[in-house]
Design a protein around this motif. Structure first.
Motif, PDB file in Angstrom:
ATOM      1  N   TYR A  79       0.820  -1.212   0.000  1.00 27.79           N
ATOM      2  CA  TYR A  79       0.000   0.000   0.000  1.00 27.79           C
ATOM      3  C   TYR A  79       0.857   1.267   0.000  1.00 27.79           C
ATOM      4  CZ  TYR A  79      -3.933   3.079   1.203  1.00 27.79           C
ATOM      5  OH  TYR A  79      -4.887   4.062   1.218  1.00 27.79           O
ATOM      6  N   MET A  82       0.606   4.172  -2.812  1.00 31.84           N
ATOM      7  CA  MET A  82       0.346   5.593  -2.526  1.00 31.84           C
ATOM      8  C   MET A  82       1.437   6.476  -3.116  1.00 31.84           C
ATOM      9  SD  MET A  82      -1.247   5.725   1.306  1.00 31.84           S
ATOM     10  CE  MET A  82      -0.100   4.632   2.131  1.00 31.84           C
ATOM     11  N   MET A  84       0.717   7.003  -6.583  1.00 28.50           N
ATOM     12  CA  MET A  84      -0.432   7.914  -6.663  1.00 28.50           C
ATOM     13  C   MET A  84      -0.029   9.365  -6.391  1.00 28.50           C
ATOM     14  SD  MET A  84      -3.534   6.652  -7.311  1.00 28.50           S
ATOM     15  CE  MET A  84      -4.738   7.645  -6.413  1.00 28.50           C
ATOM     16  N   VAL A  98       1.110  10.520  -3.326  1.00 24.49           N
ATOM     17  CA  VAL A  98       0.857  10.925  -1.936  1.00 24.49           C
ATOM     18  C   VAL A  98       2.209  11.161  -1.256  1.00 24.49           C
ATOM     19  CG1 VAL A  98      -0.148  10.191   0.253  1.00 24.49           C
ATOM     20  CG2 VAL A  98      -1.248   9.532  -1.905  1.00 24.49           C
ATOM     21  N   VAL A 128     -22.644   3.364   1.918  1.00 25.17           N
ATOM     22  CA  VAL A 128     -21.311   3.151   2.488  1.00 25.17           C
ATOM     23  C   VAL A 128     -21.052   4.180   3.578  1.00 25.17           C
ATOM     24  CG1 VAL A 128     -18.835   3.016   1.995  1.00 25.17           C
ATOM     25  CG2 VAL A 128     -20.486   2.381   0.214  1.00 25.17           C
ATOM     26  N   LEU A 159     -21.774   7.691   1.723  1.00 25.25           N
ATOM     27  CA  LEU A 159     -22.136   7.894   0.328  1.00 25.25           C
ATOM     28  C   LEU A 159     -23.054   6.781  -0.142  1.00 25.25           C
ATOM     29  CD1 LEU A 159     -19.687   6.495  -2.159  1.00 25.25           C
ATOM     30  CD2 LEU A 159     -18.784   6.809   0.123  1.00 25.25           C
ATOM     31  N   PHE A 213     -24.260   4.755  -3.802  1.00 23.50           N
ATOM     32  CA  PHE A 213     -24.070   4.594  -5.237  1.00 23.50           C
ATOM     33  C   PHE A 213     -24.933   3.441  -5.726  1.00 23.50           C
ATOM     34  CE2 PHE A 213     -20.584   2.044  -3.382  1.00 23.50           C
ATOM     35  CZ  PHE A 213     -20.747   0.830  -4.035  1.00 23.50           C
ATOM     36  N   PHE A 273     -20.386   7.901 -10.186  1.00 19.55           N
ATOM     37  CA  PHE A 273     -20.491   8.837  -9.062  1.00 19.55           C
ATOM     38  C   PHE A 273     -19.112   9.430  -8.785  1.00 19.55           C
ATOM     39  CE2 PHE A 273     -18.623   6.214  -5.629  1.00 19.55           C
ATOM     40  CZ  PHE A 273     -18.670   4.957  -6.206  1.00 19.55           C
ATOM     41  N   TYR A 325     -16.091  10.552  -6.067  1.00 17.11           N
ATOM     42  CA  TYR A 325     -15.535  10.131  -4.778  1.00 17.11           C
ATOM     43  C   TYR A 325     -14.182  10.810  -4.611  1.00 17.11           C
ATOM     44  CZ  TYR A 325     -13.656   7.049  -1.143  1.00 17.11           C
ATOM     45  OH  TYR A 325     -13.100   6.559   0.014  1.00 17.11           O
ATOM     46  N   LEU A 381     -12.033  11.475  -7.803  1.00 21.02           N
ATOM     47  CA  LEU A 381     -12.242  10.386  -8.753  1.00 21.02           C
ATOM     48  C   LEU A 381     -13.685  10.419  -9.240  1.00 21.02           C
ATOM     49  CD1 LEU A 381     -10.786   7.341  -6.746  1.00 21.02           C
ATOM     50  CD2 LEU A 381      -9.519   8.830  -8.300  1.00 21.02           C
ATOM     51  N   TRP A 431     -18.950   1.215  -9.741  1.00 22.44           N
ATOM     52  CA  TRP A 431     -18.774  -0.180  -9.368  1.00 22.44           C
ATOM     53  C   TRP A 431     -19.748  -1.050 -10.173  1.00 22.44           C
ATOM     54  CZ3 TRP A 431     -15.060  -2.062  -6.249  1.00 22.44           C
ATOM     55  CH2 TRP A 431     -14.535  -1.284  -5.203  1.00 22.44           C
ATOM     56  N   PHE A 442     -12.397   3.747 -11.920  1.00 22.19           N
ATOM     57  CA  PHE A 442     -12.458   5.166 -11.586  1.00 22.19           C
ATOM     58  C   PHE A 442     -11.399   5.928 -12.373  1.00 22.19           C
ATOM     59  CE2 PHE A 442     -14.449   2.909  -8.155  1.00 22.19           C
ATOM     60  CZ  PHE A 442     -15.531   3.719  -7.828  1.00 22.19           C
ATOM     61  N   LEU A 468      -7.843   4.339 -12.217  1.00 21.33           N
ATOM     62  CA  LEU A 468      -7.595   3.552 -11.009  1.00 21.33           C
ATOM     63  C   LEU A 468      -8.664   2.475 -10.983  1.00 21.33           C
ATOM     64  CD1 LEU A 468      -7.025   5.024  -7.441  1.00 21.33           C
ATOM     65  CD2 LEU A 468      -8.409   3.003  -7.810  1.00 21.33           C
ATOM     66  N   TYR A 505      -6.311  -2.587  -5.271  1.00 25.00           N
ATOM     67  CA  TYR A 505      -6.240  -1.332  -6.029  1.00 25.00           C
ATOM     68  C   TYR A 505      -5.180  -1.471  -7.106  1.00 25.00           C
ATOM     69  CZ  TYR A 505      -7.869   0.621  -1.494  1.00 25.00           C
ATOM     70  OH  TYR A 505      -8.526   0.883  -0.338  1.00 25.00           O
TER      71      TYR A 505
HETATM   72  C1  MYR Z   1     -16.650   2.760  -1.670  1.00 28.75           C
HETATM   73  O1  MYR Z   1     -17.280   1.874  -2.257  1.00 28.75           O
HETATM   74  O2  MYR Z   1     -16.061   2.548  -0.612  1.00 28.75           O
HETATM   75  C2  MYR Z   1     -16.600   4.122  -2.240  1.00 28.75           C
HETATM   76  C3  MYR Z   1     -15.926   4.218  -3.539  1.00 28.75           C
HETATM   77  C4  MYR Z   1     -14.501   3.772  -3.560  1.00 28.75           C
HETATM   78  C5  MYR Z   1     -13.781   4.234  -4.792  1.00 28.75           C
HETATM   79  C6  MYR Z   1     -12.438   3.667  -5.046  1.00 28.75           C
HETATM   80  C7  MYR Z   1     -11.502   3.862  -3.950  1.00 28.75           C
HETATM   81  C8  MYR Z   1     -10.083   3.771  -4.384  1.00 28.75           C
HETATM   82  C9  MYR Z   1      -9.202   4.060  -3.204  1.00 28.75           C
HETATM   83  C10 MYR Z   1      -7.742   4.115  -3.565  1.00 28.75           C
HETATM   84  C11 MYR Z   1      -6.910   4.543  -2.391  1.00 28.75           C
HETATM   85  C12 MYR Z   1      -5.614   5.096  -2.859  1.00 28.75           C
HETATM   86  C13 MYR Z   1      -4.925   5.944  -1.868  1.00 28.75           C
HETATM   87  C14 MYR Z   1      -3.788   6.668  -2.483  1.00 28.75           C
END
Ligand code: MYR
Length: 131
Positions: free
Chosen positions: A14, A18, A21, A23, A49, A60, A62, A68, A70, A78, A82, A93, A102, A117
């Motif tokens: 992870y 990140m 990404m 971060v 959720v 949220l 969906f 949607f 996020y 994003l 889903w 996304f 992503l 991810y």
């Molecule tokens: C949900 O269903 O929980 C809401 C939508 C989630 C969208 C996708 C989340 C991707 C998260 C990536 C984390 C990356 C951190 C840098």
């Protein structure tokens, strides 16, 4: 079923994810210990959720197959949706800031929720246990 309260148990790759990404290092260190909890409530093709972490609390809704918006905890926006294929949730996304994709999946395996991810060819997993 994905329904339930899911608490983060462990991460795989992870921090590297990140980093790709974009971060920054301080936020990455904090995010590795974010105590993420996700409550999923599915009714037909609708999901509600509740997400809580060290960073924020949000709720949220969906609908499967419907786009949607996020925002990630660092503010990255994003847009995507889903779907469910077989026993897997598949999310596609797009980052609004750079147009890159992503993708993410959720699957229940051995009583754990495994969220994968993928971004720019780098994959990470976050693994949750039922609370
Ligand atoms: C949900 O269903 O929980 C809401 C939508 C989630 C969208 C996708 C989340 C991707 C998260 C990536 C984390 C990356 C951190 C840098």
């Amino acid at each position: 079923t994905f329904n339930g309260t899911w608490k983060i148990e462990r991460n795989e790759n992870y921090e590297k994810f990140m980093e790709v990404m974009g971060v920054n290092v301080l936020k990455r260190k904090l995010a590795l210990h974010d105590h993420l909890q996700i409550i999923l409530e599915q009714t037909g093709d609708k999901f509600h959720v509740k997400e809580t972490s060290a960073f924020r609390t949000l709720e949220l809704d969906f609908v499967l197959g419907v786009t949607f918006e996020y925002s990630l905890a660092d503010g990255t926006e994003l847009s995507g949706s889903w779907t469910i294929e077989g026993d897997m949730m598949k999310g596609v996304f797009t980052r609004k800031d750079n147009g890159k994709q992503l993708t993410t999946t959720r699957i229940i395996q051995g009583g754990e929720l495994i969220q994968m991810y993928s971004y720019e060819g780098v994959e990470a997993r976050r693994i949750f246990k039922k609370a």
